[in-house]
Design an enzyme around this catalytic site. Structure first.
Site, PDB file in Angstrom:
ATOM      1  N   GLU A 264      32.664  61.166  31.666  1.00  0.00           N
ATOM      2  CA  GLU A 264      33.009  59.982  32.465  1.00  0.00           C
ATOM      3  C   GLU A 264      34.348  60.103  33.192  1.00  0.00           C
ATOM      4  OE1 GLU A 264      32.968  60.297  29.230  1.00  0.00           O
ATOM      5  OE2 GLU A 264      34.478  59.110  28.194  1.00  0.00           O
TER       6      GLU A 264
ATOM      7  N   HIS B 202      34.125  64.692  27.664  1.00  0.00           N
ATOM      8  CA  HIS B 202      34.012  63.368  28.302  1.00  0.00           C
ATOM      9  C   HIS B 202      33.510  63.499  29.748  1.00  0.00           C
ATOM     10  CE1 HIS B 202      35.866  60.901  25.170  1.00  0.00           C
ATOM     11  NE2 HIS B 202      36.489  62.029  24.851  1.00  0.00           N
TER      12      HIS B 202
ATOM     13  N   GLY C 197      42.769  30.629  44.736  1.00  0.00           N
ATOM     14  CA  GLY C 197      43.144  31.350  45.945  1.00  0.00           C
ATOM     15  C   GLY C 197      43.125  32.860  45.721  1.00  0.00           C
ATOM     16  N   GLY C 198      42.916  33.296  44.479  1.00  0.00           N
ATOM     17  CA  GLY C 198      42.823  34.727  44.178  1.00  0.00           C
ATOM     18  C   GLY C 198      41.439  35.250  44.539  1.00  0.00           C
TER      19      GLY C 198
ATOM     20  N   GLY D  31      35.446  57.686  20.069  1.00  0.00           N
ATOM     21  CA  GLY D  31      36.186  56.786  19.187  1.00  0.00           C
ATOM     22  C   GLY D  31      37.152  57.592  18.353  1.00  0.00           C
TER      23      GLY D  31
ATOM     24  N   ASP E  51      38.964  36.549  42.698  1.00  0.00           N
ATOM     25  CA  ASP E  51      37.808  36.178  41.879  1.00  0.00           C
ATOM     26  C   ASP E  51      37.319  34.763  42.172  1.00  0.00           C
ATOM     27  OD1 ASP E  51      38.419  38.611  40.818  1.00  0.00           O
ATOM     28  OD2 ASP E  51      39.322  37.825  38.985  1.00  0.00           O
TER      29      ASP E  51
ATOM     30  N   CYS F 270      31.435  62.597  22.610  1.00  0.00           N
ATOM     31  CA  CYS F 270      32.548  62.818  21.676  1.00  0.00           C
ATOM     32  C   CYS F 270      32.216  62.270  20.284  1.00  0.00           C
ATOM     33  CB  CYS F 270      33.836  62.221  22.257  1.00  0.00           C
ATOM     34  SG  CYS F 270      35.305  62.855  21.456  1.00  0.00           S
TER      35      CYS F 270
HETATM   36  P1  XMP Z   1      47.269  43.018  31.937  1.00  0.00           P
HETATM   37  O1  XMP Z   1      48.573  42.308  31.918  1.00  0.00           O
HETATM   38  O2  XMP Z   1      46.335  42.552  30.864  1.00  0.00           O
HETATM   39  O3  XMP Z   1      46.592  42.587  33.301  1.00  0.00           O
HETATM   40  O4  XMP Z   1      47.415  44.498  31.994  1.00  0.00           O
HETATM   41  C1  XMP Z   1      45.476  43.194  33.881  1.00  0.00           C
HETATM   42  C2  XMP Z   1      45.208  42.505  35.190  1.00  0.00           C
HETATM   43  O5  XMP Z   1      44.761  41.156  34.923  1.00  0.00           O
HETATM   44  C3  XMP Z   1      45.633  40.229  35.543  1.00  0.00           C
HETATM   45  N1  XMP Z   1      45.757  39.123  34.575  1.00  0.00           N
HETATM   46  C4  XMP Z   1      45.113  37.951  34.664  1.00  0.00           C
HETATM   47  N2  XMP Z   1      44.262  37.483  35.594  1.00  0.00           N
HETATM   48  N3  XMP Z   1      44.086  35.439  34.391  1.00  0.00           N
HETATM   49  C5  XMP Z   1      43.767  36.207  35.447  1.00  0.00           C
HETATM   50  O6  XMP Z   1      43.005  35.762  36.311  1.00  0.00           O
HETATM   51  C6  XMP Z   1      44.927  35.837  33.409  1.00  0.00           C
HETATM   52  O7  XMP Z   1      45.193  35.110  32.467  1.00  0.00           O
HETATM   53  C7  XMP Z   1      45.460  37.171  33.563  1.00  0.00           C
HETATM   54  N4  XMP Z   1      46.319  37.915  32.814  1.00  0.00           N
HETATM   55  C8  XMP Z   1      46.463  39.104  33.449  1.00  0.00           C
HETATM   56  C9  XMP Z   1      46.940  40.972  35.783  1.00  0.00           C
HETATM   57  O8  XMP Z   1      47.674  40.434  36.858  1.00  0.00           O
HETATM   58  C10 XMP Z   1      46.448  42.371  36.052  1.00  0.00           C
HETATM   59  O9  XMP Z   1      46.037  42.540  37.376  1.00  0.00           O
END
Ligand code: XMP
Length: 519
Positions: free
Chosen positions: A182, A180, A235-236, A63, A238, A90
């Site tokens: 990690e 570190h 469709g992503g 930190g 997750d 750390c």
């Molecule tokens: P950032 O912009 O925070 O994004 O660096 C990190 C990763 O997360 C994705 N991302 C999202 N995915 N809902 C999602 O399912 C969201 O609201 C969202 N915002 C960012 C982004 O594309 C990147 O891969």
């Protein structure tokens, strides 16, 4: 009524207590890579809460603070008398020293970077360094150091600038490293973490994705009972992995709803419908583009955009649920980084992911089901592969829930969406064909307009930004070093083929300090 057996037994867990360091996720992932479940909690979490997890070990992160600052984050000193093994890293090492009665001082010169650490004679007996010998390359990043060891501790490592690079009290199972372990720059750091888990905490390595899948299936069945569930499917990766898992857990009770909010990429909605409509799940496509685009009229603030989209998603889900009947649960493909990055009362909110911080307080369902909420992205991909999803789907780049709405800076209009769709299709085609190792790449329509010349005419049009990053975990990222020929080709194609763009720029910022998306 169907009855399911609920598995109550939980994985052995190591708690990562966060003191504001930038590597907390990395530490948690390293522990999981060793097949031990990890969970991140704020460093000042009350003792009873920590004990309720029955952790087999505690890791205190680094930190930015000094232990002597009145406002620096602290844990209860009793933490070190629980008999639970502790590894302080750390700042975590200095805090352990300070709270156990040792002394911490400020370095005359801060020490940053990779350095060589030597073992002392006490290291030969140390379970933390089992199997390691000789000088060790370690990453240091500190302005304070341990000057006086607490009673009962021995020094196990030192460097030229840091007298106590590591110390321990074996009988109390307390270990501290100033460096570190990690990060990859500490070459044998992962072995030290492995040694801590297996040699000190008594880990049995019971955390695996097969096991995770089984537990989640049982948990979802127990929670949902005979009720119906709807899942927001984008469709992503997750949400697709979530759909696959739920279709195993509660087949016949699941409806996947694909809400077309009008912010998808070129031809994407048709592709998603094609991929899922033929599968053995109930798939419903809802065209809600007018609703979403109208609601964002005049909205330029990124958080307002995200929250509006989050609210409308739930509104549409609720309407669809009413049509199906007996839908009590809303399922989502939320993953661990969404939760961490959306912040809580302790951590700062970076962005309200539409499915976490973007959700309204009253969602109108009995509950939300999020079987992937504890997983990092690479773990979600592994679960997807284990559930038999095709590689093309499992390895898809992330696409944010709010879609192109957060890749258009400022107000979103139909006209801007059309411009961005065409430009983004070129960017993805060209970078995809070049096979240059970028993990995520896309186009962003900025709200900057500038003067250009096309033929004999003056133009006053938009600037398009190209973003391409290299990242493993999407929590940190480096901009991709794309070849200039590729950048020129994209620039030429975009300015020639897409109306209203007269300038193309390439974003050369890492995360941090930037984020991957622009809003
Ligand atoms: P950032 O912009 O925070 O994004 O660096 C990190 C990763 O997360 C994705 N991302 C999202 N995915 N809902 C999602 O399912 C969201 O609201 C969202 N915002 C960012 C982004 O594309 C990147 O891969």
């Amino acid at each position: 009524m169907r009855k399911y057996r609920v598995i109550v037994m939980a994985n052995q867990t190591v708690l990562v207590l966060d003191f504001g360091g930038q590597y907390k996720e990395l530490i948690a992932r390293r522990v999981r890579e060793c097949n031990v479940h990890s969970h991140i909690l704020s460093g000042d979490t009350p003792l009873e809460t920590i004990q309720s997890y029955q952790p087999i070990g505690l890791i205190l992160t680094g930190g930015p603070n000094s232990v002597y600052d009145a406002s620096s984050p602290k844990c209860a000193p009793e933490l070190f008398s629980l008999g639970v093994p502790v590894l302080g890293i750390c700042y975590g090492a200095q805090l352990l020293c300070h709270l156990c009665g040792g002394k911490v001082k400020s370095c005359e010169v801060s020490e940053y970077g990779v350095t060589e650490a030597e073992f002392t004679k006490f290291a030969a007996e140390s379970p933390l360094f089992e199997g390691l010998e000789g000088a060790q390359e370690v990453l240091m990043s500190h302005t304070d150091y341990i000057s006086d060891l607490p009673d009962g501790f021995v020094r196990t490592m030192s460097t030229n600038h840091c007298p106590t690079a590591a110390m321990e009290n074996r009988s109390r199972k307390l270990y501290a490293v100033q460096f570190h372990p990690e990060v990859v720059h500490t070459h044998r750091g992962i072995e030290m973490i492995h040694n801590f888990l297996y040699g000190v905490c008594g880990a049995v390595g019971d955390y695996s994705m097969d096991d995770y899948i089984e537990r989640q299936i049982e948990a979802v069945r127990a929670r949902v009972g005979d009720d119906q569930v709807i899942l927001g499917l984008s469709g992503g990766v997750d949400s697709s992995v979530c759909a696959a898992l739920l279709s195993k857990a509660v087949p016949g009770q699941l409806t996947c709803i694909y809400v077309d909010h009008g912010f998808m990429r070129k031809h994407e909605s048709e592709e998603i419908e094609h991929a899922f409509a033929g599968q053995d799940i109930r798939f419903v496509r809802v065209d809600a583009s007018d609703l979403f685009i109208n609601a964002l009229a005049g909205v330029a603030d990124p958080e307002t955009k995200r929250k509006t989209i989050g609210r409308l998603f739930v509104e549409v889900f609720r309407q669809e649920a009413a049509k199906i009947g007996r839908v009590e649960y809303l399922a989502q493909g939320t993953i661990y980084p969404d939760v961490i990055e959306s912040g809580n009362d302790k951590a700062a909110t970076i962005k309200s992911h539409h499915n976490v911080g973007g959700l309204p307080d009253e969602i109108g369902f009995k509950g939300v089901v999020e079987p992937l909420r504890g997983l990092f992205k690479d773990e979600v991909r592994e679960v997807g592969r284990k559930l038999g999803l095709p590689d093309a789907l499992v390895n898809r780049q992330p696409f944010p829930g709010p879609g192109l709405a957060i890749r258009i800076i400022g107000e979103v209009t139909r006209g801007k969406l059309a411009i961005l769709r065409d430009a983004d299709a070129i960017v993805r085609e060209e970078i995809g064909n070049a096979d240059c190792g970028a993990d995520q790449y896309f186009a962003v329509l900025t709200d900057l307009r500038s003067v250009g010349v096309m033929g004999d005419f003056r133009t006053y049009d938009y600037t398009l930004a190209i973003r391409a990053v290299i990242t493993g975990d999407f929590m940190t990222a480096e901009y991709a070093r794309l070849p200039h020929e590729l950048l020129s080709k994209m620039s030429r194609r975009i300015t020639n083929e897409v109306d209203h763009i007269n300038r193309v720029v390439y974003d050369i910022t890492d995360k941090p300090p930037a984020t991957i998306e622009y809003e």
